[in-house]
Scaffold this motif. Structure first.
Motif, PDB file in Angstrom:
ATOM      1  N   VAL A  21     -12.990 -33.907  38.723  1.00  0.00           N
ATOM      2  CA  VAL A  21     -14.248 -34.153  39.424  1.00  0.00           C
ATOM      3  C   VAL A  21     -14.179 -35.483  40.159  1.00  0.00           C
ATOM      4  CG1 VAL A  21     -15.666 -32.823  37.811  1.00  0.00           C
ATOM      5  CG2 VAL A  21     -15.317 -35.256  37.415  1.00  0.00           C
ATOM      6  N   VAL A  22     -15.063 -35.622  41.123  1.00  0.00           N
ATOM      7  CA  VAL A  22     -15.196 -36.864  41.868  1.00  0.00           C
ATOM      8  C   VAL A  22     -16.620 -37.355  41.658  1.00  0.00           C
ATOM      9  CG1 VAL A  22     -15.131 -37.951  44.139  1.00  0.00           C
ATOM     10  CG2 VAL A  22     -13.520 -36.130  43.586  1.00  0.00           C
ATOM     11  N   LYS A  23     -16.744 -38.549  41.066  1.00  0.00           N
ATOM     12  CA  LYS A  23     -18.064 -39.153  40.884  1.00  0.00           C
ATOM     13  C   LYS A  23     -18.351 -39.999  42.119  1.00  0.00           C
ATOM     14  CE  LYS A  23     -17.913 -39.359  35.878  1.00  0.00           C
ATOM     15  NZ  LYS A  23     -17.929 -40.232  34.697  1.00  0.00           N
ATOM     16  N   MET A  24     -19.504 -39.747  42.733  1.00  0.00           N
ATOM     17  CA  MET A  24     -19.868 -40.466  43.949  1.00  0.00           C
ATOM     18  C   MET A  24     -21.196 -41.181  43.765  1.00  0.00           C
ATOM     19  SD  MET A  24     -19.098 -37.938  47.081  1.00  0.00           S
ATOM     20  CE  MET A  24     -17.880 -36.658  46.913  1.00  0.00           C
ATOM     21  N   LYS A  25     -21.216 -42.438  44.191  1.00  0.00           N
ATOM     22  CA  LYS A  25     -22.452 -43.190  44.258  1.00  0.00           C
ATOM     23  C   LYS A  25     -22.791 -43.271  45.732  1.00  0.00           C
ATOM     24  CE  LYS A  25     -24.645 -47.222  42.344  1.00  0.00           C
ATOM     25  NZ  LYS A  25     -24.478 -48.419  41.535  1.00  0.00           N
ATOM     26  N   MET A  26     -24.015 -42.872  46.093  1.00  0.00           N
ATOM     27  CA  MET A  26     -24.377 -42.805  47.502  1.00  0.00           C
ATOM     28  C   MET A  26     -25.808 -43.274  47.729  1.00  0.00           C
ATOM     29  SD  MET A  26     -24.413 -38.670  47.692  1.00  0.00           S
ATOM     30  CE  MET A  26     -23.390 -38.268  46.306  1.00  0.00           C
ATOM     31  N   LYS A  27     -26.092 -43.578  48.991  1.00  0.00           N
ATOM     32  CA  LYS A  27     -27.415 -44.062  49.372  1.00  0.00           C
ATOM     33  C   LYS A  27     -27.881 -43.287  50.590  1.00  0.00           C
ATOM     34  CE  LYS A  27     -28.139 -47.980  51.589  1.00  0.00           C
ATOM     35  NZ  LYS A  27     -28.148 -49.380  51.947  1.00  0.00           N
ATOM     36  N   SER A  28     -29.131 -42.852  50.576  1.00  0.00           N
ATOM     37  CA  SER A  28     -29.697 -42.104  51.696  1.00  0.00           C
ATOM     38  C   SER A  28     -29.862 -43.024  52.902  1.00  0.00           C
ATOM     39  CB  SER A  28     -31.046 -41.506  51.306  1.00  0.00           C
ATOM     40  OG  SER A  28     -31.664 -40.940  52.440  1.00  0.00           O
TER      41      SER A  28
END
Length: 185
Positions: free
Chosen positions: A36-43
């Motif tokens: 899996v790839v854990k992603m932290k993102m912002k709108s």
């Protein structure tokens, strides 16, 4: 389309119909389960952050953003107004400015980022030169290791600087981290 494994920090992808900028990725490979790839993102539209895990073969649409060179003109609460070389004005909401507010000066050149022909954020140069408006004098004898003291620039932003920096000195600041880089002439 890119797979989750190909997504890098700074890419803008569509998640549930909203453009999200990736701030951190981590590839996790397990012995039994699928990787899996854990992603932290912002709108980009609401500036809300979220963190999700996706299978490494999940596909995402990568969004290409438009950018234009512009200079900062003025602040009209709550909007920051920028003007390009053709005298077109672009308004960016204060909540979308992020840390850029700490370094803005009248006439400063930066890049305005557009999504669907709407100005959504501003990208500054990686380093800026600012004058120290206030700093305390160094304490004599406090020189073991890397000793820093607080200094304030014209916008009111505080930067940790070495002891030899004095009021009135010009310093280079890394806008990505907010850290002192060097003294400037």
């Amino acid at each position: 389309m890119k797979t989750a494994q190909e997504i890098r920090v700074g890419n803008v992808i569509m998640v549930s119909g909203a453009p999200m900028v990736i701030t951190r990725t981590e590839f996790v490979k397990s012995g039994r389960n699928a990787s899996v790839v854990k992603m932290k993102m912002k709108s980009l539209l609401t500036a809300q952050g979220q963190e999700n895990a996706y299978r490494s073969d999940d596909k995402f649409e990568v969004v290409q953003l438009d950018r234009k060179e512009a200079s900062f003109s003025y602040f009209a609460d709550p909007l920051y107004v920028f003007m390009d070389a053709d005298y077109n004005q672009y308004e960016v909401e204060g909540e979308n400015m992020g840390d850029a507010i700490n370094y803005l000066q009248d006439g400063m050149q930066c890049e305005v980022v557009f999504y669907n022909e709407k100005a959504i954020s501003v990208e500054l140069p990686t380093t800026v030169v600012r004058e120290v408006t206030y700093t305390e004098p160094a304490v004599k004898g406090d020189t073991s290791g890397k000793v820093l003291k607080p200094a304030t620039i014209a916008t009111g932003f505080k930067v940790s600087v070495p002891l030899f920096v004095e009021q009135g000195d010009k310093i280079e600041i890394d806008t990505r981290t907010g850290e002192y880089k060097s003294r400037s002439k």
